[in-house]
Design a protein around this motif. Structure first.
Motif, PDB file in Angstrom:
ATOM      1  N   VAL A   1      57.912  46.621  79.658  1.00  0.00           N
ATOM      2  CA  VAL A   1      58.056  46.146  81.030  1.00  0.00           C
ATOM      3  C   VAL A   1      56.894  46.645  81.857  1.00  0.00           C
ATOM      4  CG1 VAL A   1      60.570  46.070  80.956  1.00  0.00           C
ATOM      5  CG2 VAL A   1      59.433  48.164  81.665  1.00  0.00           C
ATOM      6  N   LYS A   2      56.739  46.001  83.015  1.00  0.00           N
ATOM      7  CA  LYS A   2      55.735  46.455  83.968  1.00  0.00           C
ATOM      8  C   LYS A   2      56.432  46.810  85.269  1.00  0.00           C
ATOM      9  CE  LYS A   2      51.363  44.467  82.490  1.00  0.00           C
ATOM     10  NZ  LYS A   2      50.139  43.799  82.985  1.00  0.00           N
ATOM     11  N   THR A   3      56.339  48.080  85.643  1.00  0.00           N
ATOM     12  CA  THR A   3      56.917  48.550  86.889  1.00  0.00           C
ATOM     13  C   THR A   3      55.795  49.127  87.737  1.00  0.00           C
ATOM     14  OG1 THR A   3      58.990  49.108  85.773  1.00  0.00           O
ATOM     15  CG2 THR A   3      58.592  50.103  87.936  1.00  0.00           C
ATOM     16  N   LYS A   4      55.675  48.673  88.949  1.00  0.00           N
ATOM     17  CA  LYS A   4      54.624  49.155  89.826  1.00  0.00           C
ATOM     18  C   LYS A   4      54.702  50.676  89.960  1.00  0.00           C
ATOM     19  CE  LYS A   4      52.687  48.556  94.455  1.00  0.00           C
ATOM     20  NZ  LYS A   4      51.313  48.253  93.977  1.00  0.00           N
ATOM     21  N   VAL A   5      53.562  51.343  89.836  1.00  0.00           N
ATOM     22  CA  VAL A   5      53.523  52.805  89.913  1.00  0.00           C
ATOM     23  C   VAL A   5      53.357  53.225  91.368  1.00  0.00           C
ATOM     24  CG1 VAL A   5      52.304  54.894  89.234  1.00  0.00           C
ATOM     25  CG2 VAL A   5      52.600  53.022  87.586  1.00  0.00           C
ATOM     26  N   SER A   6      54.441  53.703  91.943  1.00  0.00           N
ATOM     27  CA  SER A   6      54.427  54.173  93.331  1.00  0.00           C
ATOM     28  C   SER A   6      54.489  55.686  93.421  1.00  0.00           C
ATOM     29  CB  SER A   6      55.610  53.579  94.103  1.00  0.00           C
ATOM     30  OG  SER A   6      55.549  52.171  94.111  1.00  0.00           O
ATOM     31  N   LYS A   7      55.049  56.310  92.349  1.00  0.00           N
ATOM     32  CA  LYS A   7      55.164  57.769  92.379  1.00  0.00           C
ATOM     33  C   LYS A   7      54.711  58.345  91.046  1.00  0.00           C
ATOM     34  CE  LYS A   7      58.264  61.697  93.037  1.00  0.00           C
ATOM     35  NZ  LYS A   7      59.658  62.160  93.246  1.00  0.00           N
ATOM     36  N   VAL A   8      53.836  59.359  91.141  1.00  0.00           N
ATOM     37  CA  VAL A   8      53.363  60.091  89.972  1.00  0.00           C
ATOM     38  C   VAL A   8      53.952  61.493  90.016  1.00  0.00           C
ATOM     39  CG1 VAL A   8      51.357  61.059  88.785  1.00  0.00           C
ATOM     40  CG2 VAL A   8      51.208  58.796  89.845  1.00  0.00           C
ATOM     41  N   VAL A   9      54.509  61.929  88.903  1.00  0.00           N
ATOM     42  CA  VAL A   9      55.048  63.286  88.790  1.00  0.00           C
ATOM     43  C   VAL A   9      54.178  64.069  87.815  1.00  0.00           C
ATOM     44  CG1 VAL A   9      57.018  64.713  88.101  1.00  0.00           C
ATOM     45  CG2 VAL A   9      57.390  62.535  89.310  1.00  0.00           C
ATOM     46  N   VAL A  10      53.696  65.223  88.262  1.00  0.00           N
ATOM     47  CA  VAL A  10      52.882  66.100  87.427  1.00  0.00           C
ATOM     48  C   VAL A  10      53.757  67.247  86.953  1.00  0.00           C
ATOM     49  CG1 VAL A  10      50.813  67.535  87.293  1.00  0.00           C
ATOM     50  CG2 VAL A  10      50.829  65.510  88.781  1.00  0.00           C
ATOM     51  N   LEU A  11      53.892  67.375  85.631  1.00  0.00           N
ATOM     52  CA  LEU A  11      54.683  68.465  85.062  1.00  0.00           C
ATOM     53  C   LEU A  11      53.762  69.627  84.722  1.00  0.00           C
ATOM     54  CD1 LEU A  11      57.036  69.934  83.714  1.00  0.00           C
ATOM     55  CD2 LEU A  11      56.713  68.471  81.708  1.00  0.00           C
ATOM     56  N   GLY A  12      53.849  70.715  85.482  1.00  0.00           N
ATOM     57  CA  GLY A  12      53.046  71.899  85.221  1.00  0.00           C
ATOM     58  C   GLY A  12      51.943  72.080  86.246  1.00  0.00           C
ATOM     59  N   GLY A  13      51.662  73.333  86.544  1.00  0.00           N
ATOM     60  CA  GLY A  13      50.604  73.644  87.512  1.00  0.00           C
ATOM     61  C   GLY A  13      49.342  74.082  86.806  1.00  0.00           C
ATOM     62  N   GLY A  14      48.833  75.245  87.186  1.00  0.00           N
ATOM     63  CA  GLY A  14      47.593  75.721  86.591  1.00  0.00           C
ATOM     64  C   GLY A  14      46.429  74.808  86.937  1.00  0.00           C
ATOM     65  N   THR A  15      45.306  75.019  86.272  1.00  0.00           N
ATOM     66  CA  THR A  15      44.126  74.194  86.538  1.00  0.00           C
ATOM     67  C   THR A  15      44.397  72.736  86.217  1.00  0.00           C
ATOM     68  OG1 THR A  15      42.657  76.056  86.065  1.00  0.00           O
ATOM     69  CG2 THR A  15      41.701  73.855  85.977  1.00  0.00           C
ATOM     70  N   ALA A  16      45.049  72.463  85.072  1.00  0.00           N
ATOM     71  CA  ALA A  16      45.288  71.082  84.663  1.00  0.00           C
ATOM     72  C   ALA A  16      46.159  70.346  85.678  1.00  0.00           C
ATOM     73  CB  ALA A  16      45.936  71.054  83.283  1.00  0.00           C
ATOM     74  N   GLY A  17      47.275  70.953  86.067  1.00  0.00           N
ATOM     75  CA  GLY A  17      48.196  70.294  86.981  1.00  0.00           C
ATOM     76  C   GLY A  17      47.611  70.052  88.354  1.00  0.00           C
ATOM     77  N   TRP A  18      47.005  71.102  88.908  1.00  0.00           N
ATOM     78  CA  TRP A  18      46.516  70.972  90.275  1.00  0.00           C
ATOM     79  C   TRP A  18      45.226  70.172  90.368  1.00  0.00           C
ATOM     80  CZ3 TRP A  18      49.688  71.162  93.998  1.00  0.00           C
ATOM     81  CH2 TRP A  18      50.818  71.996  93.936  1.00  0.00           C
ATOM     82  N   MET A  19      44.399  70.189  89.320  1.00  0.00           N
ATOM     83  CA  MET A  19      43.228  69.306  89.331  1.00  0.00           C
ATOM     84  C   MET A  19      43.673  67.852  89.236  1.00  0.00           C
ATOM     85  SD  MET A  19      39.846  69.151  86.856  1.00  0.00           S
ATOM     86  CE  MET A  19      39.132  70.687  87.434  1.00  0.00           C
ATOM     87  N   SER A  20      44.677  67.585  88.401  1.00  0.00           N
ATOM     88  CA  SER A  20      45.214  66.230  88.300  1.00  0.00           C
ATOM     89  C   SER A  20      45.738  65.760  89.650  1.00  0.00           C
ATOM     90  CB  SER A  20      46.341  66.181  87.259  1.00  0.00           C
ATOM     91  OG  SER A  20      45.886  66.534  85.977  1.00  0.00           O
ATOM     92  N   ALA A  21      46.544  66.594  90.281  1.00  0.00           N
ATOM     93  CA  ALA A  21      47.142  66.221  91.565  1.00  0.00           C
ATOM     94  C   ALA A  21      46.078  66.016  92.639  1.00  0.00           C
ATOM     95  CB  ALA A  21      48.133  67.297  92.002  1.00  0.00           C
TER      96      ALA A  21
ATOM     97  N   VAL B   1      53.420  58.270  80.066  1.00  0.00           N
ATOM     98  CA  VAL B   1      53.030  59.688  80.114  1.00  0.00           C
ATOM     99  C   VAL B   1      51.585  59.833  79.646  1.00  0.00           C
ATOM    100  CG1 VAL B   1      53.461  62.003  79.182  1.00  0.00           C
ATOM    101  CG2 VAL B   1      55.392  60.465  79.671  1.00  0.00           C
ATOM    102  N   VAL B   2      50.806  60.596  80.400  1.00  0.00           N
ATOM    103  CA  VAL B   2      49.458  60.980  79.988  1.00  0.00           C
ATOM    104  C   VAL B   2      49.397  62.495  79.892  1.00  0.00           C
ATOM    105  CG1 VAL B   2      47.055  61.177  80.757  1.00  0.00           C
ATOM    106  CG2 VAL B   2      48.188  58.970  80.809  1.00  0.00           C
ATOM    107  N   ALA B   3      48.907  62.988  78.762  1.00  0.00           N
ATOM    108  CA  ALA B   3      48.755  64.431  78.559  1.00  0.00           C
ATOM    109  C   ALA B   3      47.404  64.884  79.106  1.00  0.00           C
ATOM    110  CB  ALA B   3      48.859  64.763  77.075  1.00  0.00           C
ATOM    111  N   VAL B   4      47.423  65.953  79.865  1.00  0.00           N
ATOM    112  CA  VAL B   4      46.190  66.520  80.425  1.00  0.00           C
ATOM    113  C   VAL B   4      46.187  68.025  80.174  1.00  0.00           C
ATOM    114  CG1 VAL B   4      44.865  66.945  82.536  1.00  0.00           C
ATOM    115  CG2 VAL B   4      45.972  64.734  82.200  1.00  0.00           C
ATOM    116  N   GLY B   5      45.041  68.557  79.779  1.00  0.00           N
ATOM    117  CA  GLY B   5      44.953  69.990  79.506  1.00  0.00           C
ATOM    118  C   GLY B   5      45.382  70.296  78.083  1.00  0.00           C
ATOM    119  N   LEU B   6      46.007  71.432  77.882  1.00  0.00           N
ATOM    120  CA  LEU B   6      46.361  71.891  76.540  1.00  0.00           C
ATOM    121  C   LEU B   6      47.354  70.972  75.841  1.00  0.00           C
ATOM    122  CD1 LEU B   6      46.636  75.741  77.227  1.00  0.00           C
ATOM    123  CD2 LEU B   6      44.715  74.474  76.230  1.00  0.00           C
TER     124      LEU B   6
END
Length: 498
Positions: A3-23, A328-333
């Motif tokens: 399915v295709k659902t418009k992306v209105s909200k992104v949730v970042v799981l985890g902080g650190g450099t990876a999380g906060w750089m992503s955000a 889901v996209v994996a970022v960092g470790l």
């Protein structure tokens, strides 16, 4: 994709450099087109092995509109011009991999071909004598050089405290409107029909819903592996180090503008100079030495008094096979781990987020988008992997089983071709999107002892007299700024107010 659902909200799981750089990057570029919520817990510490960076970090700072002086102050950062590799070829031998390029290349012929011709004609010199980054590094000097002449380019990166950098990015993110939720994620709910992640389930019963999720949960890969089953390519047979021990120590009186990478019995030690302390650690293979031996080796080779107990980190070198799976996209470790030998850890975070921004699924998940993201990610990891293998494979050490075994690695055909081509002809070609330029491959190959047997015919264009005159002039030009610039510490004091 189902399915295709418009992306209105992104949730970042985890902080650190990876999380906060992503955000921070997503919010800065996408603005109010999406809302971003980051979920992290103060109870879960970050791995924080990456304190050294490479020049593309300046792209992140530029996009975010950071003030460099404020950034240096708030992260206790210092300037990085190069990495010094010690004991890698042989014990007692050292060389530099700088961010600069030696000499001055012509349109179709790199400088090192002229240098090789002179060496073969009986006029030997050190390649790094023609490298401004090297001259400034060994003399401990730095300043911003305002010149349009590429001969005076002084590319640089930073050393910084990774925990302070994450806090700095958090401050910027929240100021732009990123919301933060404190809590430990224990599970995630999936759509029963599509398999897409619908929400994160916190240990206190709260749920955080979203349309798209970025997994920055570290080695756990809570979403990308546990829920999406993205798979993992294990590269331990090529890069067998599987452990690291980290231990900060007091700062040195003089803050050198480069990282040290010191090879030991079964691995290597990093030393990263910060304004307030030194970052130290040792990457090693537990099949050759024990944790206690690694800790003892690191402790015996600290330049200053330790500030904390040693911290052991386990890892499996490799990459997540499908870093973008479902929504889901994996970022960092969570997307993979390549040891920090060339300071690529934070860059791989940066490139993953930039890649996502370029392919952002604003109108829903598209299979072609996902495939392109995963293809680019794989190419990037493979190219960085090959560059790291080069350091281990091309060594001449006979003092330990580890280094002898590294000489027997069954290296990838892509790396074998690059070594054979350079050794035979002196030629280097940068593959598309390769993070490392020809000058990087050149410095490591020459530093590790690979000497080309031939050079490009265009290097024969000048007469021998003109060639030697050109080399002498370049040596003098490259050495001049290193004698005139302030010391690294003087620069930090005047620029940062420290």
């Amino acid at each position: 994709m189902p399915v295709k659902t418009k992306v209105s909200k992104v949730v970042v799981l985890g902080g650190g450099t990876a999380g906060w750089m992503s955000a921070a990057l997503l919010k800065k570029v996408l603005g109010d087109t999406v809302s971003i919520e980051l979920v992290e817990s103060e109870q879960i510490g970050a791995v924080g092995v990456g304190e050294a960076t490479i020049p593309p970090i300046q792209l992140v700072n530029s996009v975010l509109g950071l003030n460099e002086a404020e950034f240096l102050r708030e992260t206790n950062a210092t300037i990085k011009l190069a990495i010094k590799f010690e004991n890698w070829k042989q014990q007692g031998h050292s060389y530099f991999h700088t961010f600069g390029a030696p000499g001055k290349s012509t349109a179709f012929c790199h400088f090192h071909h002229y240098w090789t011709r002179a060496n073969q004609a009986g006029h030997p010199s050190d390649l790094w004598d023609y490298d401004l980054n090297y001259q400034c590094a060994i003399n401990g000097r730095f300043a911003h050089i305002k010149s349009q002449d590429p001969v005076f380019e002084l590319p640089y990166a930073y050393h910084f405290d990774a925990s302070l950098y994450a806090k700095f990015l958090r401050k910027i993110s929240e100021a732009m409107g990123v919301s933060r939720t404190e809590g430990i994620v224990k599970d995630a709910t999936l759509n029963s029909e599509t398999g897409m992640v619908e929400s994160l389930l916190l240990d206190d019963g709260r749920q955080v819903a979203g349309d798209f999720f970025i997994d920055c949960s570290g080695f756990r890969g809570l979403l990308i592996q546990s829920k999406c089953g993205a798979g993992y390519d294990d590269w331990s047979h090529l890069l067998p180090c599987n452990s690291a021990v980290a231990m900060p120590s007091e700062r040195l009186p003089e803050t050198l503008p480069y990282t040290r990478s010191i090879a030991h019995q079964a691995g290597w030690q990093w030393r990263i100079p910060l304004q307030h302390r030194n970052g130290n650690g040792m990457v090693y293979c537990s099949h050759y030495i024990s944790d206690d031996e690694a800790i003892a080796t690191l402790s015996a080779n600290l330049d200053t008094a330790p500030l904390a107990d040693p911290k052991i980190i386990r890892f499996t070198t490799g990459r997540t096979r499908k870093p973008w799976s479902r929504n889901v996209v994996a970022v960092g470790l969570s997307s993979g781990f390549l040891e920090p030998l060339e300071s690529t850890s934070i860059h791989l975070i940066q490139s993953a987020v930039v890649r996502l921004i370029k392919l952002f699924p604003h109108n829903g998940i598209d299979a072609a988008n996902v495939a392109e993201y995963n293809k680019q990610s794989e190419i990037e990891y493979l190219q960085v992997r090959d560059f790291l293998i080069l350091h281990y494979f091309v060594n001449e050490r006979q003092d330990s089983p580890f280094w002898r075994d590294m000489q027997q690695l069954d290296i990838p055909a892509s790396l074998r071709h690059k070594i054979d081509l350079f050794e035979s002809t002196g030629k280097l070609f940068r593959e598309q999107e390769d993070l490392f330029a020809e000058s990087s491959w050149l410095q490591v190959m020459l530093g590790q002892g690979i000497t080309p047997r031939d050079y490009h015919p265009l290097a024969n264009a000048p007469s021998e007299h003109k060639l030697l005159e050109m080399l002498a002039n370049l040596r003098a030009v490259k050495a001049k700024p290193a004698a005139e610039l302030p010391t690294h510490d003087e620069f930090l004091k005047s620029f940062c107010g420290r």
